[in-house]
Scaffold this active site. Structure first.
Site, PDB file in Angstrom:
ATOM      1  N   HIS A  77       0.849  -1.188   0.000  1.00 11.21           N
ATOM      2  CA  HIS A  77       0.000   0.000   0.000  1.00 11.21           C
ATOM      3  C   HIS A  77       0.890   1.245   0.000  1.00 11.21           C
ATOM      4  O   HIS A  77       0.744   2.124  -0.838  1.00 11.21           O
ATOM      5  CB  HIS A  77      -0.927  -0.011   1.214  1.00 11.21           C
ATOM      6  CG  HIS A  77      -1.930   1.094   1.222  1.00 11.21           C
ATOM      7  ND1 HIS A  77      -3.006   1.126   2.079  1.00 11.21           N
ATOM      8  CD2 HIS A  77      -2.024   2.225   0.483  1.00 11.21           C
ATOM      9  CE1 HIS A  77      -3.723   2.219   1.858  1.00 11.21           C
ATOM     10  NE2 HIS A  77      -3.131   2.913   0.900  1.00 11.21           N
ATOM     11  N   GLU A 135       0.922   8.064  -3.133  1.00 10.62           N
ATOM     12  CA  GLU A 135       1.833   7.606  -2.081  1.00 10.62           C
ATOM     13  C   GLU A 135       3.081   8.478  -1.999  1.00 10.62           C
ATOM     14  O   GLU A 135       3.554   8.805  -0.906  1.00 10.62           O
ATOM     15  CB  GLU A 135       2.201   6.135  -2.316  1.00 10.62           C
ATOM     16  CG  GLU A 135       1.041   5.174  -2.157  1.00 10.62           C
ATOM     17  CD  GLU A 135       0.378   5.269  -0.792  1.00 10.62           C
ATOM     18  OE1 GLU A 135       1.106   5.335   0.234  1.00 10.62           O
ATOM     19  OE2 GLU A 135      -0.858   5.294  -0.727  1.00 10.62           O
ATOM     20  N   HIS A 139       3.069  10.774   1.283  1.00  7.25           N
ATOM     21  CA  HIS A 139       3.918  10.136   2.295  1.00  7.25           C
ATOM     22  C   HIS A 139       5.410  10.265   1.990  1.00  7.25           C
ATOM     23  O   HIS A 139       6.206  10.530   2.885  1.00  7.25           O
ATOM     24  CB  HIS A 139       3.545   8.659   2.429  1.00  7.25           C
ATOM     25  CG  HIS A 139       2.117   8.424   2.776  1.00  7.25           C
ATOM     26  ND1 HIS A 139       1.588   8.758   3.998  1.00  7.25           N
ATOM     27  CD2 HIS A 139       1.083   7.914   2.040  1.00  7.25           C
ATOM     28  CE1 HIS A 139       0.293   8.449   4.015  1.00  7.25           C
ATOM     29  NE2 HIS A 139      -0.035   7.947   2.835  1.00  7.25           N
TER      30      HIS A 139
END
Length: 275
Positions: A77, A135, A139
């Site tokens: 993920h 992502e 992040h």
């Protein structure tokens, strides 16, 4: 009357946070736009396709669930920088995802880091984009000083994924993929802790593992995932029952129901679909 208005205001605030994706699993993220301190540890978040893919309603080119052969291993993920107080930074600097920077990784990422959905993902500053863009922007940009650029972010996540293969850890401990078999949650946790060197976080959906997280220090050594927060403990306890499963799924059930799949130009990595 005042009490009723106060309750209504609280409800509106909660729903606003949910809509902004600030609650996550119930732990508030650091607010976008504010100065964000350096993170404390990494969480490698893994998804179990056997739990997620059965909710697929139509197929598309980017959805790993739509492959003819079902995915039978955890997929990535993301690699998430987190704080020890239960919050986490997001969208730390304005930078756009550049697919060309990770072109060499794409064949491996297609296999082990696929999107399990057909919809495009939100990005920090440019609206919508591929799953990988989400992502990296949300992040990856918060992973400094351990990770400084896009290629290093994805390479680091892949290295950790292959070095600490959760599917193999569980199989070695006798915890196997099956539609009927259930395993004690405590056995799953202890099996991973023994092989990995730290306690994982496990998120469930209807008694099946949906997501599993391995946690690392900033020098990428195994550590326990955050379990000290009372809120975190309650959420994780309510997420999984005492006995859990790792189900399989049949991709033909939804592949055969798809009438057409129309990818847009591949260089943009964006797609439109008809069903």
């Amino acid at each position: 009357m005042a009490t009723t208005k106060a309750r209504a205001a609280c409800l509106l605030l909660v729903w606003a946070l949910v809509a902004a994706d600030l609650l996550g699993t119930g732990l508030a993220r650091a607010s976008l736009g504010k100065e964000q301190r350096e993170f404390d540890y990494f969480a490698l978040a893994l998804q179990w396709p056997g739990t997620i893919c059965p909710s697929t309603r139509y197929c598309c080119a980017i959805n790993g669930c739509c492959r003819p052969e079902p995915l039978q291993t955890f997929t990535i993920h993301g690699l998430w920088p987190d704080y020890d107080d239960g919050t986490w930074p997001s969208c730390c600097r304005e930078t756009n995802y550049d697919a060309d920077k990770i072109l060499s990784l794409k064949p491996v990422m297609d296999l082990y880091w696929p999107s399990l959905y057909c919809s495009t993902s939100s990005t920090c500053f440019s609206g919508k984009g591929p799953f990988w863009a989400h992502e990296w922007e949300k992040h990856g940009t918060c992973s400094s000083p351990v990770v400084e650029d896009e290629l290093q972010y994805f390479t680091t996540a892949l290295d950790l994924y292959f070095k600490y293969n959760v599917t193999e850890m569980l199989a070695t401990g006798g915890i196997l993929i099956s539609n009927g078999e259930q395993y004690a949650l405590s056995d799953v946790i202890s099996t991973i802790k023994l092989a990995f060197g730290g306690s994982p976080q496990i998120i469930c959906k209807k008694g099946s593992v949906e997501e599993l997280r391995l946690c690392f220090t900033k020098d990428l050594k195994p550590r326990d995932c955050l379990t000290t927060s009372a809120l975190s403990k309650n959420l994780l306890k309510s997420s999984c029952p005492k006995n859990i499963s790792l189900p399989t799924y049949d991709p033909n059930a939804f592949i055969n129901s798809t009438l057409a799949v129309l990818p847009e130009a591949s260089n943009s990595e964006m797609y439109f679909y008809t069903s």
